[in-house]
Design a protein around this motif. Structure first.
Motif, PDB file in Angstrom:
ATOM      1  N   ALA A 261       3.198   6.463 -43.178  1.00 11.10           N
ATOM      2  CA  ALA A 261       4.122   5.940 -42.176  1.00 11.10           C
ATOM      3  C   ALA A 261       4.900   7.080 -41.529  1.00 11.10           C
ATOM      4  O   ALA A 261       5.161   8.102 -42.157  1.00 11.10           O
ATOM      5  N   ILE A 262       5.231   6.901 -40.273  1.00 21.92           N
ATOM      6  CA  ILE A 262       5.987   7.903 -39.524  1.00 21.92           C
ATOM      7  C   ILE A 262       7.248   7.238 -38.997  1.00 21.92           C
ATOM      8  O   ILE A 262       7.193   6.165 -38.401  1.00 21.92           O
ATOM      9  N   ASP A 263       8.392   7.869 -39.228  1.00 26.93           N
ATOM     10  CA  ASP A 263       9.651   7.373 -38.677  1.00 26.93           C
ATOM     11  C   ASP A 263       9.747   7.877 -37.243  1.00 26.93           C
ATOM     12  O   ASP A 263      10.106   9.030 -36.989  1.00 26.93           O
ATOM     13  N   MET A 264       9.417   7.022 -36.292  1.00 24.49           N
ATOM     14  CA  MET A 264       9.378   7.419 -34.886  1.00 24.49           C
ATOM     15  C   MET A 264      10.764   7.775 -34.344  1.00 24.49           C
ATOM     16  O   MET A 264      10.875   8.446 -33.333  1.00 24.49           O
ATOM     17  N   ASP A 265      11.822   7.339 -35.030  1.00 25.33           N
ATOM     18  CA  ASP A 265      13.174   7.709 -34.599  1.00 25.33           C
ATOM     19  C   ASP A 265      13.435   9.200 -34.779  1.00 25.33           C
ATOM     20  O   ASP A 265      14.373   9.748 -34.199  1.00 25.33           O
ATOM     21  N   SER A 266      12.597   9.870 -35.580  1.00 26.55           N
ATOM     22  CA  SER A 266      12.760  11.302 -35.813  1.00 26.55           C
ATOM     23  C   SER A 266      12.119  12.150 -34.715  1.00 26.55           C
ATOM     24  O   SER A 266      12.189  13.371 -34.760  1.00 26.55           O
ATOM     25  N   PHE A 267      11.462  11.512 -33.760  1.00 28.50           N
ATOM     26  CA  PHE A 267      10.741  12.222 -32.709  1.00 28.50           C
ATOM     27  C   PHE A 267      11.254  11.801 -31.332  1.00 28.50           C
ATOM     28  O   PHE A 267      11.880  10.760 -31.187  1.00 28.50           O
ATOM     29  N   ASP A 268      10.928  12.597 -30.335  1.00 29.60           N
ATOM     30  CA  ASP A 268      11.245  12.216 -28.956  1.00 29.60           C
ATOM     31  C   ASP A 268      10.420  10.992 -28.588  1.00 29.60           C
ATOM     32  O   ASP A 268       9.307  10.805 -29.088  1.00 29.60           O
ATOM     33  N   LYS A 269      10.940  10.183 -27.678  1.00 25.12           N
ATOM     34  CA  LYS A 269      10.260   8.927 -27.328  1.00 25.12           C
ATOM     35  C   LYS A 269       8.883   9.151 -26.712  1.00 25.12           C
ATOM     36  O   LYS A 269       8.029   8.274 -26.769  1.00 25.12           O
TER      37      LYS A 269
END
Length: 155
Positions: A27-35
């Motif tokens: 799983a990847i926490d997309m909040d940790s990356f630019d949109k």
């Protein structure tokens, strides 16, 4: 594992019966990356590689949507999902038994397996609405089958 899930549910006060999926491997926490970030890593595990990875395209949430398809496939058919590309669309290799509501499941798998790109994601709420409409339409049939199943358990 089941004991852990039941204990956890009791410990945090959940009283409504539900199915909880707890292992999402990578799983990847997309909040940790630019949109606008996208990924190109390819999972090499058979039957766990989303369609975008199979085509060497970038992905974001597509791997999660593929996981939803894979989970539904195991629940429906009792085996891991296998996909194939026919024409321009990805689809599952497993054929539906005649008693399945093929139209609704085709829509489900077609929507989640054929995401055009990372900017155009399907709305899961729309899929839920399709299922709700199908269930509503077939409510009597479903109620009868549930009663038949419950009676079989009691005998």
């Amino acid at each position: 594992m089941l004991f852990y899930l039941i204990f956890f549910r009791i410990a945090i006060g959940i009283k409504v019966p539900s199915l909880q999926l707890i292992d999402f491997g990578s799983a990847i926490d997309m909040d940790s990356f630019d949109k606008d970030d996208e990924f190109t890593y390819v999972v090499k595990t058979d039957n766990f590689t989303c369609c975008e990875m199979l085509e060497n395209r970038s992905w974001t949430y597509q791997t999660d949507l593929f996981g939803i398809c894979g989970t539904a496939h195991v629940i429906l058919f009792g085996k891991y999902i296998e996909v194939e590309k026919k024409s321009s669309n990805w689809q599952i290799k497993t054929r539906f038994p005649r008693y399945f509501q093929k139209d609704i499941w085709d829509k489900f798998f077609n929507t989640l397996l054929n995401v055009p790109d990372c900017k155009t994601m399907p709305t899961l709420q729309t899929l839920k609405q399709h299922f709700d409409e199908e269930i509503s339409y077939r409510q009597k049939y479903i109620s009868d089958k549930v009663a038949e199943f419950n009676n079989a358990l009691l005998s």
